[in-house]
Design an enzyme around this catalytic site. Structure first.
Site, short mmCIF file in Angstrom:
data_model
loop_
_atom_site.label_atom_id
_atom_site.label_comp_id
_atom_site.label_asym_id
_atom_site.label_seq_id
_atom_site.Cartn_x
_atom_site.Cartn_y
_atom_site.Cartn_z
N ARG A 1 0.88 -1.13 0.19
CA ARG A 1 -0.04 -0.12 -0.05
C ARG A 1 0.91 1.15 0.07
O ARG A 1 0.69 2.31 -0.70
CB ARG A 1 -0.98 -0.09 1.12
N TYR B 1 -16.35 18.40 -14.16
CA TYR B 1 -16.64 17.07 -14.27
C TYR B 1 -17.80 16.56 -13.19
O TYR B 1 -17.52 16.92 -11.92
CB TYR B 1 -15.37 16.13 -14.24
N ASP C 1 -7.24 19.75 -13.54
CA ASP C 1 -7.77 18.56 -14.07
C ASP C 1 -7.18 18.35 -15.38
O ASP C 1 -7.95 19.24 -16.50
CB ASP C 1 -9.06 18.14 -13.85
N LYS D 1 -8.52 7.52 -19.21
CA LYS D 1 -9.01 8.24 -20.46
C LYS D 1 -7.53 8.22 -21.37
O LYS D 1 -7.35 6.92 -21.75
CB LYS D 1 -9.48 9.60 -20.27
C1 LIG Z 1 -13.42 10.66 -16.17
C2 LIG Z 1 -13.15 11.71 -15.58
C3 LIG Z 1 -12.86 12.13 -14.18
C4 LIG Z 1 -12.86 10.74 -13.14
O1 LIG Z 1 -12.04 9.85 -13.50
P1 LIG Z 1 -12.47 8.34 -13.17
O2 LIG Z 1 -11.10 7.51 -13.60
O3 LIG Z 1 -13.75 7.87 -13.86
O4 LIG Z 1 -12.58 8.10 -11.65
C5 LIG Z 1 -12.29 13.31 -13.60
N1 LIG Z 1 -12.18 14.25 -14.46
C6 LIG Z 1 -12.26 14.42 -15.72
C7 LIG Z 1 -12.14 15.60 -16.58
C8 LIG Z 1 -12.86 13.07 -16.35
O5 LIG Z 1 -13.18 13.02 -17.79
#
Ligand SMILES: *Cc1c(COP(=O)(O)O)cnc(C)c1O
Length: 395
Positions: free
Chosen positions: A44, A96, A168, A193
Site C-alpha cells: 500500500r 466533471y 484537471d 482516459k
Molecule cells: C473521467 C474523468 C474523471 C474521473 O475519473 P475516473 O477515472 O472515472 O474516476 C475526472 N475528471 C475528468 C475530466 C474526467 O473526464
C-alpha cells in the site's frame, strides 16, 4: 517532453534487464532486519511497478512527485483531503460531474464550501476569492462543451491569494498542455482516459510541485489507501509509451471531423478548441500543443430524439460513456453523463438536449467522416418522410 524522452523515461528493470516494466504482484517485502529493507516494506505504501508509473507521471507533467490512485476520483479525493473544515474552493462551473458530486455531496458536509464560477474569464475567480479560499480547481478543456480557461492568468491569481491551483488535465494530457509550467501547484488526471488510452482500466494520478505538497499527498495516499494495483500500473505505463503518437492522431482526426461538422446545415454549433471560431481559441493556441480528441455538437432541431436517431445510425462511434480510447465513442450528455443536473442549469451551461459528444478514436478520419455523413443522410431521409403526405405509400 518529446516521444524519445517519454519512451526512455521508462526504465529497464535494474534487477533483470527486462525491457518491459515487471508487475510486482506482491503485498509485502521481506526485510533483512526490522526496518532494514530495499525501500519497499508494504505494497500500500509503495510498490515497484506503481513507483515507475508515479515517477513517469511526475516527469511528464514536470512536477516534483507523482501518485497513482485506483481512479480519477480517488486522485481528486486525495487532493480535497489537503483541506480542512472552514476552507473554501473556487471551481470551474462546468466541472466533471463526478468531481461536482464529490465536492458537493461528500465534502460540503465536512464544512468545505465550493463556489462555482465561469473560469473562462479569470476575473470571475478573482472576484470570488475570500480569506478562506484555499484551492482553485479548473479543467481546461471542460467536458462536454470544451471551454478553455487561461491557466497562466489563473495561476497568478492563485499565487497572489496564497491558494493552490489544481488543474484537471485529463482532456489535454501532458503531451498537449503542461499546467505546472503555466504556474499550477497540482495536476490531476483520470488516467482512465488518454493516458491508459485503450478503454481497459480505471486509474487516477496526482502530480505535485514541491516537497511539502508531495509529502502531504504521499501521507494521504498511504493513510486513505486508494492506491493503483500493480497490473493496472503496468497498463498505464504501457499506455503512456504511445501517448505522444496517439494524442497527435486523436487531435488530427478530431480537427478534420470538427471542420466537417461545421459544414453540415443540420448542425447548430460545433464545440472544438481547434476551430478558429471557438470562444477561447487564442488561449487554447497559447497553452496547448494539440487540441485533443473530444468534440461536441448540437442540432438546429434541438431535440434529444433527433440526436438519439443520429446516434443509432452510427457504426464506428460506439454509444458509451468515457473517452480517450482507440475506438471512437459517442454519447448524449443530456440523457447520460449530465442527466442528474437540473435541465435549466444544464442548458445554461451549453449542454442542450441534442448535444452529442464524440470521443474521436484512432480509426481513419475519412472512415469516421463517412460514418457521420451516413447518419446525417439517414436523418434527412426520415425528416423528409415525416413531411411527406404520401408517406404511407413509400416503401
Ligand atoms: C473521467 C474523468 C474523471 C474521473 O475519473 P475516473 O477515472 O472515472 O474516476 C475526472 N475528471 C475528468 C475530466 C474526467 O473526464
Amino acid at each position: 517532453m518529446n516521444n524519445t524522452e517519454i519512451i526512455h523515461s521508462i526504465p529497464v528493470d535494474p534487477l533483470t534487464g527486462s525491457i518491459s516494466v515487471p508487475i510486482y504482484q506482491t503485498s509485502t517485502f521481506v526485510q533483512d532486519a526490522p526496518g532494514v529493507h530495499k525501500g519497499f516494506d508494504y505494497a500500500r505504501s509503495n510498490n515497484p511497478t506503481r513507483q515507475v508509473l508515479e515517477n513517469l507521471a511526475a516527469k511528464l507533467e514536470n512536477g516534483h512527485a507523482g501518485f497513482a490512485f485506483a481512479s480519477g476520483l480517488a486522485a481528486i479525493d486525495a487532493v480535497l483531503k489537503l483541506l480542512k473544515s472552514g476552507d473554501e474552493i473556487i471551481a470551474v462551473d462546468d466541472i466533471y460531474g463526478g468531481a461536482f458530486r464529490l465536492f458537493t455531496h461528500v465534502y460540503q458536509k465536512f464544512g468545505i464550501d465550493v463556489t462555482y464560477v465561469d473560469s473562462t474569464n479569470p476575473e470571475n475567480i478573482a472576484k470570488n476569492i475570500t480569506a478562506k479560499t484555499k484551492l482553485i480547481w479548473i479543467e481546461s478543456p471542460t467536458n462536454p462543451t470544451l471551454k478553455i480557461s487561461d491557466i497562466q492568468s489563473i495561476a497568478s491569481i492563485a499565487k497572489s491569494c496564497g491558494a493552490w491551483l489544481c488543474v484537471d488535465n485529463t482532456f489535454a494530457t501532458p503531451v498537449a498542455q503542461k499546467p505546472i509550467n503555466l504556474g499550477a501547484d497540482i495536476v490531476v488526471h483520470s488516467a482512465t482516459k488518454y493516458l491508459g488510452g485503450h478503454s481497459d482500466l480505471i486509474s487516477g494520478l496526482v502530480i505535485t510541485t514541491n516537497e511539502i505538497l508531495s509529502e502531504k499527498i504521499k501521507f494521504i495516499q498511504n493513510a486513505s489507501g486508494g492506491i493503483l494495483a500493480p497490473f493496472d500500473s503496468f497498463l498505464v505505463i504501457r499506455g503512456i509509451e504511445t501517448l505522444g503518437l496517439r494524442f497527435q492522431k486523436h487531435s488530427e482526426n478530431a480537427q478534420k471531423i470538427a471542420e466537417y461538422l461545421q459544414t453540415k446545415t443540420e448542425v447548430d454549433h460545433v464545440y472544438y478548441p481547434g476551430l478558429a471560431d471557438h470562444a477561447n481559441h487564442n488561449v487554447a493556441k497559447k497553452q496547448m500543443k494539440y487540441f485533443g480528441g473530444v468534440i461536441s455538437f448540437d442540432f438546429k432541431i434541438n431535440d434529444e430524439n433527433v440526436a438519439s436517431e443520429f446516434i443509432k445510425n452510427l457504426r464506428f462511434f460506439k454509444l458509451a460513456e468515457s473517452l480517450g480510447g482507440v475506438k471512437s465513442l459517442c454519447c448524449l450528455p443530456s440523457q447520460m453523463t449530465h442527466k442528474s443536473i437540473p435541465e435549466a442549469t444544464r442548458i445554461a451551461s451549453g449542454v442542450s438536449n441534442s448535444l452529442i459528444r464524440l470521443s474521436v478514436g484512432l480509426e481513419e478520419a475519412e472512415d469516421l467522416i463517412h460514418d457521420l455523413e451516413n447518419a446525417f443522410l439517414q436523418l434527412e431521409f426520415h425528416n423528409n418522410q415525416d413531411k411527406n403526405p404520401n408517406r404511407a405509400t413509400i416503401n
